[in-house]
Design an enzyme around this catalytic site. Sequence first.
Site, PDB file in Angstrom:
ATOM      1  N   GLU A  67      26.343 -48.175  -2.761  1.00  0.00           N
ATOM      2  CA  GLU A  67      25.335 -48.645  -1.535  1.00  0.00           C
ATOM      3  C   GLU A  67      23.831 -48.112  -1.613  1.00  0.00           C
ATOM      4  O   GLU A  67      23.528 -46.974  -1.912  1.00  0.00           O
ATOM      5  CB  GLU A  67      26.015 -47.958  -0.252  1.00  0.00           C
ATOM      6  CG  GLU A  67      27.607 -48.538   0.044  1.00  0.00           C
ATOM      7  CD  GLU A  67      28.462 -47.790   0.968  1.00  0.00           C
ATOM      8  OE1 GLU A  67      27.951 -46.788   1.617  1.00  0.00           O
ATOM      9  OE2 GLU A  67      29.606 -47.855   0.859  1.00  0.00           O
ATOM     10  N   GLU A 103      33.864 -48.798   0.245  1.00  0.00           N
ATOM     11  CA  GLU A 103      34.043 -47.749  -0.647  1.00  0.00           C
ATOM     12  C   GLU A 103      35.145 -47.974  -1.574  1.00  0.00           C
ATOM     13  O   GLU A 103      35.214 -47.578  -2.720  1.00  0.00           O
ATOM     14  CB  GLU A 103      34.069 -46.423   0.132  1.00  0.00           C
ATOM     15  CG  GLU A 103      33.020 -45.651   0.680  1.00  0.00           C
ATOM     16  CD  GLU A 103      32.287 -46.588   1.787  1.00  0.00           C
ATOM     17  OE1 GLU A 103      33.021 -47.324   2.556  1.00  0.00           O
ATOM     18  OE2 GLU A 103      31.206 -46.024   2.082  1.00  0.00           O
ATOM     19  N   ASP A 155      32.661 -37.386   1.980  1.00  0.00           N
ATOM     20  CA  ASP A 155      33.470 -37.414   3.047  1.00  0.00           C
ATOM     21  C   ASP A 155      33.890 -39.093   3.056  1.00  0.00           C
ATOM     22  O   ASP A 155      35.166 -39.374   3.429  1.00  0.00           O
ATOM     23  CB  ASP A 155      32.677 -37.345   4.285  1.00  0.00           C
ATOM     24  CG  ASP A 155      31.907 -36.027   4.182  1.00  0.00           C
ATOM     25  OD1 ASP A 155      32.455 -34.888   5.147  1.00  0.00           O
ATOM     26  OD2 ASP A 155      30.932 -35.774   3.735  1.00  0.00           O
ATOM     27  N   PHE A 156      32.920 -40.015   2.640  1.00  0.00           N
ATOM     28  CA  PHE A 156      33.648 -41.187   2.524  1.00  0.00           C
ATOM     29  C   PHE A 156      34.495 -41.614   1.393  1.00  0.00           C
ATOM     30  O   PHE A 156      35.300 -42.891   1.423  1.00  0.00           O
ATOM     31  CB  PHE A 156      32.304 -42.116   2.189  1.00  0.00           C
ATOM     32  CG  PHE A 156      31.253 -41.972   3.241  1.00  0.00           C
ATOM     33  CD1 PHE A 156      31.279 -41.376   4.463  1.00  0.00           C
ATOM     34  CD2 PHE A 156      29.908 -42.365   2.772  1.00  0.00           C
ATOM     35  CE1 PHE A 156      30.436 -40.857   5.212  1.00  0.00           C
ATOM     36  CE2 PHE A 156      28.832 -41.994   3.542  1.00  0.00           C
ATOM     37  CZ  PHE A 156      28.883 -41.207   4.756  1.00  0.00           C
ATOM     38  N   ILE A 157      34.827 -40.794   0.629  1.00  0.00           N
ATOM     39  CA  ILE A 157      35.934 -41.003  -0.296  1.00  0.00           C
ATOM     40  C   ILE A 157      37.063 -41.294   0.099  1.00  0.00           C
ATOM     41  O   ILE A 157      38.266 -42.092  -0.312  1.00  0.00           O
ATOM     42  CB  ILE A 157      35.921 -39.988  -1.472  1.00  0.00           C
ATOM     43  CG1 ILE A 157      36.550 -40.330  -2.845  1.00  0.00           C
ATOM     44  CG2 ILE A 157      36.830 -38.811  -1.108  1.00  0.00           C
ATOM     45  CD1 ILE A 157      36.140 -39.314  -3.977  1.00  0.00           C
ATOM     46  N   HIS A 193      30.109 -35.732   7.431  1.00  0.00           N
ATOM     47  CA  HIS A 193      29.104 -35.971   6.607  1.00  0.00           C
ATOM     48  C   HIS A 193      28.960 -34.540   6.018  1.00  0.00           C
ATOM     49  O   HIS A 193      27.688 -34.232   5.286  1.00  0.00           O
ATOM     50  CB  HIS A 193      27.691 -36.429   7.237  1.00  0.00           C
ATOM     51  CG  HIS A 193      27.708 -37.937   7.340  1.00  0.00           C
ATOM     52  ND1 HIS A 193      28.575 -38.311   8.429  1.00  0.00           N
ATOM     53  CD2 HIS A 193      26.820 -38.750   6.633  1.00  0.00           C
ATOM     54  CE1 HIS A 193      28.471 -39.627   8.431  1.00  0.00           C
ATOM     55  NE2 HIS A 193      27.181 -39.910   7.506  1.00  0.00           N
TER      56      HIS A 193
END
Length: 756
Positions: A460, A491, A516-518, A560
């Site tokens: 991104e 993701e 955190d977005f994993i 985050h």
Amino acid sequence: MPRDIDVCPVFTPVEITFPPVLLFQYQDDLGDELKRGLSGEDALSLYDCMLLIREFEQMIIQLKSGKFPALPDYKFIGATHLSIGQEAVAAGGMSAIRSDDYITSTHRGHGHSIAKGVFWLRSQSPEGLARFIGRDVGGASPDELWDMALQEHINRTLAELFGKEEGYCHGRGGGMHIADFNMGHLGANAIVGGSYGIATGAALACDKLGNDRVVLCMVGDGATNNGIAHESYNFAAMTQFKNGTPVVYLIENNQYGMTGQQQGEVTGVKYLAQRGAGYNDVNMHAEGVNGMNVLAVRDAVRRAAQLCRSGQGPVILECHTYRYMGHSLSDTREAYRSKEEEEMWHDCDAIGQFHTQLVEQGIATEDELMVHQEQAAKRIYDATIFAGNATDPDPADIYVGLFTDTTSDDLGEEGATPENELLQKPKQRSGGRQILYRHAVNEGLVEEMLRDRRVVLYGEDIADYGGAFGVTRGIFEIFGRDRIFNTAISEAAIIGTGVGAAMVGLRPVVELMYIDFILMAMDQVGNQAAKNRYMFGGKAKVPLVIRTSVGGGKGYAGQHSQSLEAVVTMFPGLKVVAPATAYDAKGLIKAAIRDDNPVVYIEHQHALTERGEVPTEDYTVPIGVARVACEGTDCTVVAYSWLYYRAMEAAERLADEGISVEVVDPRTLVPLDVDTIAKSVHKTGHLVVIQQAPERGCFGEHIAYQVQQQVFADLKSPARIVAAHNVPPPMAAPLEEENLPSVEKIMDNIRQTVGR
Ligand SMILES: Cc1ncc(C[n+]2csc(CCOP(=O)(O)OP(=O)(O)O)c2C)c(N)n1
Ligand SMILES: [Mg+2]
């Protein structure tokens, strides 16, 4: 550099219309296909393939019920997802692609695997068949070679279902994870929808490598409702891919998920092909196909593959078919469907219909077709005996196939960038060599992209903008959109496509903005990237780097700021690095890119702005080797990533109090260099592990456990972990300060540990 598209405020009234989505247009028959050039032999190969699949699965029914007389004591274990009734989709689909095209498959994938092998073998020369057989074939004739090769293919398939060494994946995967990379089978997936991303990434790689191949992504109707389906459709259809993405999503709509019915129950559409309309202006060329007609499937897949090869992919094909059996052999079907419905589908049985046409067209007589049937049954019988007597894997080999020790150190022709191109590109930043961590990562990326043209970067906002933390800034200007591009906020697709692209020859470095977005991509990380190599018998190479960053200390709160390394270290099959210094950041990104295993590379947002000495010479830092950052005699402190800096400060200040601290930075979490830490503890007698993650279930526990295993007798006090509290990261400054291990807190813990 502004983009070539402006986004303007246009508010004139518009009505969006969609081109029609066509269903079941194929009305030809075998006679028409014969006129168009299909040979009688080709027609019979379709029939034989369907028979093999059906016989194969009928054998599984026998085996499961214990009624196979030749192996009376054999207990069949493993899944029994049979595709009896759906044979036309597998045979028609695989016959319509080139032998060097790729497929991905599903938990109901025996048919796909058998058919891919059949048509791949048909494309081989006698020498190719002999190579496939892999043993002395004496003076076998071409016909004998074909016969032996086909038998070998079925033997290996069934041996895999039996969990045997002779199986395609040496018994590590079984029927739900069968793969054979030699013939372009990139693996069956037991996660519903799990192969969407892999297929899309493999197609991306085909485009970038310019090999003109197509990927046929077999998925069930149920899989189309999974999130990764949406992300993959969108990814494949991104306008920035000027050559399209050569992937055909072949939906095998057998009307049910496990029992959930697509039409009228679990979706809001009647035909899943409708969904193509949401992704690009040509509906992704979506079509509905009669999946009970092998010729209709063959026709549709041929046209779809052509579209892909002419730069117009992706394509969605929805093949309507029916599974005659239950979801598995433990499902008796009565709970959710009627006998009448089943009978209607049996009436248009694909094998029966094609049988009639073969006779009508004079390709074979009834008697001859009976012989084909008997041959198929005999082949499966022989394969069953083979598999039953094949070798059980040795428990001592349990780790075989988990990691590969290969790297891309030898680039070969595929990777090496031509010398003239190399000279044109800037390699390093000018100025002094005390550089920022983020510049060190940037340099490492640029150097590896220059060195190896298979290295591509995506994620991104990483292209023209340079990433949320500026790590990739400037790379777009050097390499252009072909080598570094932005993706949608997807993701799961970012990681999933990375896996697929890596499996077929690219070396992708993908970015997840925050760790955190994993969690949005955990299937792709944990079930796909980590497990592919092992499940597929050590055959897959997944040279993928997942770069991600940890936040914290910025008031960004719960979603985050957490250090989620333990979420990735728990998956066997992934390497995990978390460099603290600029030197290690550059050396480890370069090593990670050259490694043939998937590597999760964790940066810390605070560390990105730390400076360190970085030499101009090409170097790598070996994965799996810790560094003693400062020597001491009283206490070993293990600290990684950004907390390394706090540990170093604590060590410095404690020195003034007469406490001599040895700081060890593991640099790599998996594989962990326990020896270096244990050696230090052997000397100091005390261990304090420092980390940003909450204490419960953390990676620090693993470090402490491993060290205690080696040097328990040397420990003069219990190992201690200085960690965050067991709360989500809070926003308010005093709370966040309390949560993150401060230098003072670290010092206190060390004092208590050494008893001073
Ligand atoms: C992510 C995930 N959810 C649920 C399951 C359990 N499960 C296995 S197969 C299946 C049905 C899949 O339906 P479909 O995609 O239509 O394939 P089919 O079984 O009909 O071939 C389910 C729910 C799973 N394996 N993976
Ligand atoms: Mg289904």
